[in-house]
Design an enzyme around this catalytic site. Structure first.
Site, short mmCIF file in Angstrom:
data_model
loop_
_atom_site.label_atom_id
_atom_site.label_comp_id
_atom_site.label_asym_id
_atom_site.label_seq_id
_atom_site.Cartn_x
_atom_site.Cartn_y
_atom_site.Cartn_z
CD GLU A 155 -2.82 1.13 2.48
OE1 GLU A 155 -3.73 1.96 2.53
OE2 GLU A 155 -2.65 0.23 3.33
CD GLU A 256 -7.99 2.13 5.55
OE1 GLU A 256 -7.34 1.29 6.18
OE2 GLU A 256 -7.54 2.75 4.57
#
Length: 279
Positions: A155, A256
């Site tokens: 990520e 998220e």
């Protein structure tokens, strides 16, 4: 197309955090969702007691939701840390101790995506040394993920909020993905495309989608500014997700985002109740 055509899962490490961990899967189910994801829940322990793992597994199963994503141990997160795998010494060892624990827990719930946060730069340590250590640990993690039929996610975060994290652009994360796949020959390392983080970095999101959709294993969203629910900022998230779908991405989209001052269950008004269950 639109939000109703996506497969959403709820990140239980940022949503429903007003509840104890073991109550969050049921809360997500009560809100209409059928899939969840988690950061590593035990920030002080890469190897929690089996009873703790079993309790969380039961909470997820009893709620009737699917665990679709799990982070490896990442240090103090929430907190100052952004991963452990490139931190020489104790933190790297803690990451290695966590690899099989996390993979086995994921396998027990049919979870097929494991996210390995890279870790912050350490003052006084050669970045090249950290990168060598990171590759060693990511290779181990990729092999563990392959053992359970999962992908390993890498990520990119954003520089304003994570100034010591080295992967703060899509190309930087993709370069790591490519290095891991070259080292293992497995091809199971994938990019975690977090549209909030990339937007905070000022990246051209349509261009990123067009360039890297084929190497993307998971997507996460929050609006910007504010990291709130879709519609609280200015990102054209519906259009961006449509673009991803047209580029061939058909995987999960993780929610998220921060719910704001209200209970998390009230932060989903942007998504019709009938569109929350994964199809």
């Amino acid at each position: 197309m639109g939000f109703a055509d996506q497969r959403f899962n709820v990140n239980l490490s940022i949503l429903f955090t007003e509840l104890p961990l073991l109550e969050r899967p049921a809360a997500a189910a009560a809100a209409g969702f059928t899939a969840v994801e988690l950061w590593w829940p035990w920030i002080d322990s890469p190897t929690p007691e089996q009873s703790e793992l079993d309790a969380l597994k039961s909470a997820i199963e009893d709620a009737g939701v699917q665990l679709t994503g799990l982070n490896f141990y990442a240090g103090q997160l929430p907190g100052p840390d952004r991963g452990a795998l490139s931190i020489p010494g104790e933190e790297s060892e803690r990451f290695r101790a966590n690899i099989d624990v996390a993979a086995d827990f994921a396998r027990s719930l049919g979870c097929t995506a494991l996210n390995a946060l890279y870790g912050n730069r350490v003052e006084g340590v050669d970045p090249a040394e950290q990168d060598r250590l990171a590759l060693e640990n990511l290779v181990l993690a990729a092999r563990a993920a392959d053992r359970i039929g999962a992908v390993l996610l890498v990520e990119a975060l954003n520089k304003p909020e994570s100034p010591r994290y080295p992967l703060v652009s899509a190309p930087a994360a993709i370069a790591v993905v490519d290095r891991v796949n070259e080292a293992t020959g497995l091809g199971n390392a994938k990019f975690l495309m977090d549209l909030y983080h990339l937007s905070m970095n000022g990246e051209d999101l349509p261009q990123v989608i067009d360039a890297y959709a084929a190497k993307t294993g998971h997507v996460q969203i929050a609006d910007n500014p504010g990291r709130g629910a879709p519609g609280t900022g200015s990102l054209p998230l519906e259009d961006l997700l449509d673009r991803l779908a047209k580029a061939g991405y058909d995987g999960w989209v993780g929610l998220e985002y921060k719910p704001g001052d209200d209970p998390s269950a009230q932060s989903f008004s942007w998504l019709p109740a009938g569109a929350r269950a994964a199809r």
